[in-house]
Motif scaffolding. Structure first.
Motif, PDB file in Angstrom:
ATOM      1  N   SER A 101      19.831   1.140   1.274  1.00 36.17           N
ATOM      2  CA  SER A 101      21.294   1.148   1.396  1.00 36.17           C
ATOM      3  C   SER A 101      21.782   0.006   2.264  1.00 36.17           C
ATOM      4  O   SER A 101      21.129  -0.379   3.235  1.00 36.17           O
ATOM      5  CB  SER A 101      21.759   2.467   2.007  1.00 36.17           C
ATOM      6  OG  SER A 101      21.459   3.539   1.152  1.00 36.17           O
ATOM      7  N   PHE A 102      22.948  -0.517   1.914  1.00 32.93           N
ATOM      8  CA  PHE A 102      23.626  -1.540   2.698  1.00 32.93           C
ATOM      9  C   PHE A 102      24.907  -0.921   3.228  1.00 32.93           C
ATOM     10  O   PHE A 102      25.745  -0.456   2.459  1.00 32.93           O
ATOM     11  CB  PHE A 102      23.935  -2.763   1.826  1.00 32.93           C
ATOM     12  CG  PHE A 102      24.446  -3.941   2.592  1.00 32.93           C
ATOM     13  CD1 PHE A 102      23.566  -4.875   3.118  1.00 32.93           C
ATOM     14  CD2 PHE A 102      25.802  -4.137   2.781  1.00 32.93           C
ATOM     15  CE1 PHE A 102      24.027  -5.973   3.823  1.00 32.93           C
ATOM     16  CE2 PHE A 102      26.276  -5.231   3.480  1.00 32.93           C
ATOM     17  CZ  PHE A 102      25.380  -6.151   4.003  1.00 32.93           C
ATOM     18  N   TRP A 103      25.031  -0.881   4.544  1.00 31.41           N
ATOM     19  CA  TRP A 103      26.168  -0.251   5.207  1.00 31.41           C
ATOM     20  C   TRP A 103      26.931  -1.303   6.002  1.00 31.41           C
ATOM     21  O   TRP A 103      26.341  -2.229   6.549  1.00 31.41           O
ATOM     22  CB  TRP A 103      25.678   0.806   6.190  1.00 31.41           C
ATOM     23  CG  TRP A 103      24.848   1.898   5.587  1.00 31.41           C
ATOM     24  CD1 TRP A 103      23.550   1.796   5.150  1.00 31.41           C
ATOM     25  CD2 TRP A 103      25.229   3.251   5.374  1.00 31.41           C
ATOM     26  NE1 TRP A 103      23.118   3.005   4.671  1.00 31.41           N
ATOM     27  CE2 TRP A 103      24.125   3.919   4.803  1.00 31.41           C
ATOM     28  CE3 TRP A 103      26.405   3.961   5.607  1.00 31.41           C
ATOM     29  CZ2 TRP A 103      24.167   5.259   4.474  1.00 31.41           C
ATOM     30  CZ3 TRP A 103      26.436   5.302   5.280  1.00 31.41           C
ATOM     31  CH2 TRP A 103      25.343   5.935   4.715  1.00 31.41           C
ATOM     32  N   THR A 104      28.256  -1.164   6.075  1.00 36.32           N
ATOM     33  CA  THR A 104      29.071  -2.042   6.920  1.00 36.32           C
ATOM     34  C   THR A 104      29.788  -1.195   7.960  1.00 36.32           C
ATOM     35  O   THR A 104      30.116  -0.025   7.716  1.00 36.32           O
ATOM     36  CB  THR A 104      30.109  -2.836   6.104  1.00 36.32           C
ATOM     37  OG1 THR A 104      30.948  -1.929   5.397  1.00 36.32           O
ATOM     38  CG2 THR A 104      29.435  -3.788   5.134  1.00 36.32           C
ATOM     39  N   ARG A 105      30.031  -1.797   9.094  1.00 38.50           N
ATOM     40  CA  ARG A 105      30.716  -1.095  10.176  1.00 38.50           C
ATOM     41  C   ARG A 105      32.172  -0.869   9.817  1.00 38.50           C
ATOM     42  O   ARG A 105      32.841  -1.752   9.268  1.00 38.50           O
ATOM     43  CB  ARG A 105      30.632  -1.897  11.470  1.00 38.50           C
ATOM     44  CG  ARG A 105      31.296  -1.169  12.604  1.00 38.50           C
ATOM     45  CD  ARG A 105      31.101  -1.853  13.903  1.00 38.50           C
ATOM     46  NE  ARG A 105      31.739  -1.035  14.942  1.00 38.50           N
ATOM     47  CZ  ARG A 105      32.004  -1.469  16.122  1.00 38.50           C
ATOM     48  NH1 ARG A 105      31.683  -2.692  16.460  1.00 38.50           N
ATOM     49  NH2 ARG A 105      32.567  -0.686  16.997  1.00 38.50           N
ATOM     50  N   ASP A 106      32.642   0.327  10.140  1.00 37.87           N
ATOM     51  CA  ASP A 106      34.058   0.639   9.952  1.00 37.87           C
ATOM     52  C   ASP A 106      34.847  -0.034  11.065  1.00 37.87           C
ATOM     53  O   ASP A 106      34.698   0.304  12.231  1.00 37.87           O
ATOM     54  CB  ASP A 106      34.287   2.161  10.005  1.00 37.87           C
ATOM     55  CG  ASP A 106      33.585   2.875   8.866  1.00 37.87           C
ATOM     56  OD1 ASP A 106      33.438   2.272   7.792  1.00 37.87           O
ATOM     57  OD2 ASP A 106      33.172   4.024   9.059  1.00 37.87           O
ATOM     58  N   VAL A 107      35.662  -1.001  10.700  1.00 34.19           N
ATOM     59  CA  VAL A 107      36.412  -1.738  11.713  1.00 34.19           C
ATOM     60  C   VAL A 107      37.678  -1.020  12.134  1.00 34.19           C
ATOM     61  O   VAL A 107      38.233  -1.301  13.194  1.00 34.19           O
ATOM     62  CB  VAL A 107      36.750  -3.177  11.241  1.00 34.19           C
ATOM     63  CG1 VAL A 107      35.493  -4.009  11.146  1.00 34.19           C
ATOM     64  CG2 VAL A 107      37.502  -3.168   9.939  1.00 34.19           C
ATOM     65  N   GLU A 108      38.147  -0.071  11.316  1.00 39.98           N
ATOM     66  CA  GLU A 108      39.361   0.656  11.681  1.00 39.98           C
ATOM     67  C   GLU A 108      39.139   1.553  12.898  1.00 39.98           C
ATOM     68  O   GLU A 108      40.034   1.769  13.697  1.00 39.98           O
ATOM     69  CB  GLU A 108      39.854   1.530  10.510  1.00 39.98           C
ATOM     70  CG  GLU A 108      40.321   0.759   9.298  1.00 39.98           C
ATOM     71  CD  GLU A 108      39.154   0.351   8.401  1.00 39.98           C
ATOM     72  OE1 GLU A 108      38.144   1.069   8.344  1.00 39.98           O
ATOM     73  OE2 GLU A 108      39.263  -0.719   7.776  1.00 39.98           O
ATOM     74  N   ASP A 109      37.947   2.077  13.030  1.00 37.04           N
ATOM     75  CA  ASP A 109      37.640   3.008  14.112  1.00 37.04           C
ATOM     76  C   ASP A 109      36.822   2.293  15.189  1.00 37.04           C
ATOM     77  O   ASP A 109      35.611   2.386  15.237  1.00 37.04           O
ATOM     78  CB  ASP A 109      36.860   4.211  13.555  1.00 37.04           C
ATOM     79  CG  ASP A 109      36.679   5.306  14.588  1.00 37.04           C
ATOM     80  OD1 ASP A 109      37.213   5.171  15.713  1.00 37.04           O
ATOM     81  OD2 ASP A 109      36.004   6.297  14.272  1.00 37.04           O
ATOM     82  N   ARG A 110      37.488   1.543  16.044  1.00 36.26           N
ATOM     83  CA  ARG A 110      36.818   0.775  17.103  1.00 36.26           C
ATOM     84  C   ARG A 110      36.243   1.663  18.196  1.00 36.26           C
ATOM     85  O   ARG A 110      35.347   1.260  18.914  1.00 36.26           O
ATOM     86  CB  ARG A 110      37.786  -0.236  17.723  1.00 36.26           C
ATOM     87  CG  ARG A 110      38.219  -1.300  16.747  1.00 36.26           C
ATOM     88  CD  ARG A 110      37.494  -2.564  17.055  1.00 36.26           C
ATOM     89  NE  ARG A 110      37.957  -3.625  16.183  1.00 36.26           N
ATOM     90  CZ  ARG A 110      37.148  -4.499  15.661  1.00 36.26           C
ATOM     91  NH1 ARG A 110      35.880  -4.454  15.911  1.00 36.26           N
ATOM     92  NH2 ARG A 110      37.615  -5.445  14.884  1.00 36.26           N
ATOM     93  N   ALA A 111      36.760   2.889  18.345  1.00 33.39           N
ATOM     94  CA  ALA A 111      36.288   3.779  19.409  1.00 33.39           C
ATOM     95  C   ALA A 111      34.904   4.342  19.107  1.00 33.39           C
ATOM     96  O   ALA A 111      34.132   4.615  20.025  1.00 33.39           O
ATOM     97  CB  ALA A 111      37.278   4.918  19.617  1.00 33.39           C
TER      98      ALA A 111
END
Length: 184
Positions: free
Chosen positions: A92-102
């Motif tokens: 799997s290739f996953w990307t960081r969710d940038v909307e949830d910075r916390a």
């Protein structure tokens, strides 16, 4: 060992770089297997040294540098990481969710193979790699291999890539890097 591959364990390595750029041979033809059954992953030199030392301490076998490219300028080691194509479970290739910075959360984009085909992702990505590690010691006919005479080749199979996004200041590791001399 003795013409058999031994699966050892899973290992997660952070601060690695996944190179999803297409690769070409010496004649300018795209290498078809790249992005489908293997990719280059760049690992910090210090981390690779520790992995090799742990392997040696645990097994008594010296790991070889076969298949590795060491770029001392960038302090990175390039490893060819296998990726299993379908019908096996694809990594799997996953990307960081940038909307949830916390919170540190990731969204699955697809398999590494599908993402490597997408021009928007054909870059070098920084992140965390989860690998299955295995080792191979070829041995010789009529003689069992021993740690005194043969080196073990470490092999990495990519299970999951969790990325923080493209790495803008990392170039692909090459086999014969040169230091650039300062302009005079």
């Amino acid at each position: 060992i003795n013409h058999e591959t031994y699966n050892m364990d899973y290992i997660a390595i952070d601060n690695v770089y996944f190179d999803l750029n297409p690769k070409y041979d010496g004649e300018g033809k795209q290498i078809k297997d790249y992005g489908h059954s293997w990719i280059y992953v760049y690992v910090p030199d210090e981390v690779m040294s520790r992995v090799k030392q742990y392997f040696y301490t645990g097994t008594g076998w010296s790991p070889s540098d076969e298949g590795l490219a060491d770029d001392r300028n960038a302090e990175l080691v390039s490893i060819p990481a296998k990726i299993y194509p379908a019908p096996n479970p694809e990594p799997s290739f996953w990307t960081r969710d940038v909307e949830d910075r916390a919170n540190l959360s990731f969204t699955r984009v697809g398999s590494v193979q599908s993402v490597a085909k997408d021009a928007d992702y054909q870059k070098i990505h920084r992140g965390i790699g989860v690998f299955a590690m295995s080792a191979d010691v070829p041995g010789r006919e009529n003689r069992k291999p021993t740690p005194d005479y043969e080196d073990a080749q470490l092999m990495f199979t990519l299970i999951s890539a969790r990325t923080f996004g493209p790495a803008v200041a990392v170039a692909p590791v090459v086999y014969a890097p040169r230091l650039r001399s300062p302009a005079s």
